[in-house]
Scaffold this motif. Structure first.
Motif, PDB file in Angstrom:
ATOM      1  N   ASP A 277       0.765   5.681   0.914  1.00 47.39           N
ATOM      2  CA  ASP A 277       0.088   6.594   1.841  1.00 47.39           C
ATOM      3  C   ASP A 277       0.525   8.027   1.532  1.00 47.39           C
ATOM      4  O   ASP A 277       1.724   8.328   1.544  1.00 47.39           O
ATOM      5  CB  ASP A 277       0.472   6.207   3.270  1.00 47.39           C
TER       6      ASP A 277
ATOM      7  N   GLN B 179      -4.923   6.466   1.074  1.00 45.13           N
ATOM      8  CA  GLN B 179      -4.180   5.202   1.009  1.00 45.13           C
ATOM      9  C   GLN B 179      -4.723   4.368  -0.150  1.00 45.13           C
ATOM     10  O   GLN B 179      -5.939   4.297  -0.361  1.00 45.13           O
ATOM     11  CB  GLN B 179      -4.327   4.436   2.323  1.00 45.13           C
TER      12      GLN B 179
ATOM     13  N   THR C 119      -3.805   0.572  -2.605  1.00 46.04           N
ATOM     14  CA  THR C 119      -3.075  -0.695  -2.621  1.00 46.04           C
ATOM     15  C   THR C 119      -2.756  -1.107  -4.046  1.00 46.04           C
ATOM     16  O   THR C 119      -3.618  -1.012  -4.938  1.00 46.04           O
ATOM     17  CB  THR C 119      -3.891  -1.798  -1.920  1.00 46.04           C
TER      18      THR C 119
ATOM     19  N   TRP D 121       4.045   6.815  -2.551  1.00 49.59           N
ATOM     20  CA  TRP D 121       2.991   7.696  -3.046  1.00 49.59           C
ATOM     21  C   TRP D 121       3.530   8.622  -4.136  1.00 49.59           C
ATOM     22  O   TRP D 121       2.884   8.839  -5.157  1.00 49.59           O
ATOM     23  CB  TRP D 121       2.399   8.512  -1.908  1.00 49.59           C
TER      24      TRP D 121
ATOM     25  N   ARG E 121      -8.753  -1.955   6.056  1.00 48.07           N
ATOM     26  CA  ARG E 121      -7.485  -2.681   6.136  1.00 48.07           C
ATOM     27  C   ARG E 121      -7.699  -4.142   5.741  1.00 48.07           C
ATOM     28  O   ARG E 121      -8.640  -4.791   6.205  1.00 48.07           O
ATOM     29  CB  ARG E 121      -6.932  -2.617   7.564  1.00 48.07           C
TER      30      ARG E 121
ATOM     31  N   TYR F 299       0.841  -1.193   0.000  1.00 49.58           N
ATOM     32  CA  TYR F 299       0.000   0.000   0.000  1.00 49.58           C
ATOM     33  C   TYR F 299       0.879   1.248   0.000  1.00 49.58           C
ATOM     34  O   TYR F 299       2.062   1.201   0.370  1.00 49.58           O
ATOM     35  CB  TYR F 299      -0.984   0.002   1.169  1.00 49.58           C
TER      36      TYR F 299
ATOM     37  N   ASN G 167     -11.369   4.366   5.853  1.00 55.63           N
ATOM     38  CA  ASN G 167     -10.401   3.499   5.170  1.00 55.63           C
ATOM     39  C   ASN G 167     -10.490   2.084   5.720  1.00 55.63           C
ATOM     40  O   ASN G 167     -10.859   1.864   6.875  1.00 55.63           O
ATOM     41  CB  ASN G 167      -8.978   4.052   5.287  1.00 55.63           C
TER      42      ASN G 167
ATOM     43  N   TRP H  50      -3.861  -1.097   3.106  1.00 62.79           N
ATOM     44  CA  TRP H  50      -4.863  -0.076   3.407  1.00 62.79           C
ATOM     45  C   TRP H  50      -5.415   0.527   2.124  1.00 62.79           C
ATOM     46  O   TRP H  50      -4.680   0.747   1.157  1.00 62.79           O
ATOM     47  CB  TRP H  50      -4.269   1.036   4.252  1.00 62.79           C
TER      48      TRP H  50
ATOM     49  N   GLN I 102      -8.120   8.516   5.376  1.00 65.97           N
ATOM     50  CA  GLN I 102      -7.984   8.500   6.823  1.00 65.97           C
ATOM     51  C   GLN I 102      -8.682   9.699   7.464  1.00 65.97           C
ATOM     52  O   GLN I 102      -9.133  10.626   6.786  1.00 65.97           O
ATOM     53  CB  GLN I 102      -6.498   8.512   7.201  1.00 65.97           C
TER      54      GLN I 102
END
Length: 302
Positions: free
Chosen positions: A16, A41, A43, A96, A154, A14, A152, A31, A35
């Motif tokens: 972020d 986030q 994947t 990212w 998980r 993932y 979000n 994730w 958030q």
């Protein structure tokens, strides 16, 4: 004859936006979503599909993942969509800030997620394009709507190390009909004395014949810890219905059951939806007193 193949994901990670230069390849979770602080986030996943010959008919392709935590803790529904990635990327370096581009036209069906449990993304069109239409297989990106904060989700990663979560790892399930060549020759042999066996080049096989009763029974436990292709060919030899399904386990003691519709006379193919170190079949008569004989071939490849 079609082949149903279980593929354990070999690359997943993932990214972020709150840590734009951090690589999370050592994480055992994935994730997706937005958030509480507004950070995003996503994947990325990549599959090895080189075993499917070009020209094969792709029947179904499903990505199965396990949602183990909802950050909102209120079971807020989140919509997640798979997008085909159009650039090469490396699981050990992707962040990212250097995330690859995705296709806005090559996207899968959205899936709504809320409560913890198993979810499925249908990716048949992706595999058809990767195998037969010349599209580069750079994997896919799972992306939420990214509108509401603190919703979000998980998921269990393929890097999960906890024994009790081994059976919850993500898995890709593909059913296809290959071109018949010397490299991928699969032949169904006709019944001989009510026994049906299957020969798969390069595969390990073993055979069981059982009789159902009014109580649940199970086949021998198969160690599938080092297997990438696992399937059960089950031939119901009578006209009576039988309840048959797969059970998977992380320790060979506690099993999780996957339910299916009762099977009539004839051949059915069963595969695990999820990767597990131990696998077996369960079976019983559908109706009391109406027993049946099952011819079972277990086929696996390392």
């Amino acid at each position: 004859m079609s082949i149903i193949t279980l593929v354990q994901i070999f690359d997943d990670v993932y990214i972020d936006s709150s840590k734009p230069d951090t690589n999370f390849s050592d994480s055992n979770v994935l994730w997706v979503g937005k958030q509480e602080d507004g950070a995003l986030q996503r994947t990325l996943m990549k599959f090895d599909l080189s075993f499917i010959p070009e020209g094969s008919k792709i029947i179904t392709a499903n990505l199965n993942v396990y949602l183990d935590y909802d950050a909102s803790e209120m079971e807020i529904q989140e919509t997640i969509t798979p997008y085909a990635i159009t650039e090469e990327w490396d699981v050990s370096t992707v962040t990212w800030n250097n995330q690859p581009e995705v296709s806005n036209t090559m996207r899968g069906f959205t899936t709504n997620l809320s409560t913890p449990g198993y979810y499925c993304f249908i990716l048949t069109d992706f595999v058809e394009r990767w195998v037969n239409q010349g599209f580069a297989n750079n994997g896919l990106l799972l992306k939420a709507d990214e509108i509401n904060i603190d919703d979000n989700k998980r998921f269990v990663s393929s890097d999960e190390t906890l024994v009790e979560k081994q059976s919850f790892k993500p898995v890709f399930v593909v059913q296809y009909e290959p071109l018949q060549t010397e490299e991928n020759d699969i032949e169904a042999k006709p019944p001989v004395n009510t026994k049906t066996s299957y020969s798969v080049k390069g595969a390990d096989t073993d055979h069981e014949e059982v009789t159902t009763t009014d109580e649940y029974q199970t086949t021998m436990i198969r160690d599938t810890s080092n297997k990438t292709h696992v399937s059960f060919f089950v031939n119901n030899l009578t006209e009576n219905l039988a309840e048959v399904g797969i059970e998977v386990s992380s320790d060979g003691v506690n099993f999780l059951r996957q339910s299916y519709d009762p099977i009539p006379q004839g051949l059915e193919i069963f595969i695990p939806y999820y990767y597990a170190p131990y696998t077996r079949l369960y079976y019983k008569s559908k109706l009391e007193g109406e027993h049946t004989k099952l011819s079972i071939d277990f086929v696996s490849q390392s």
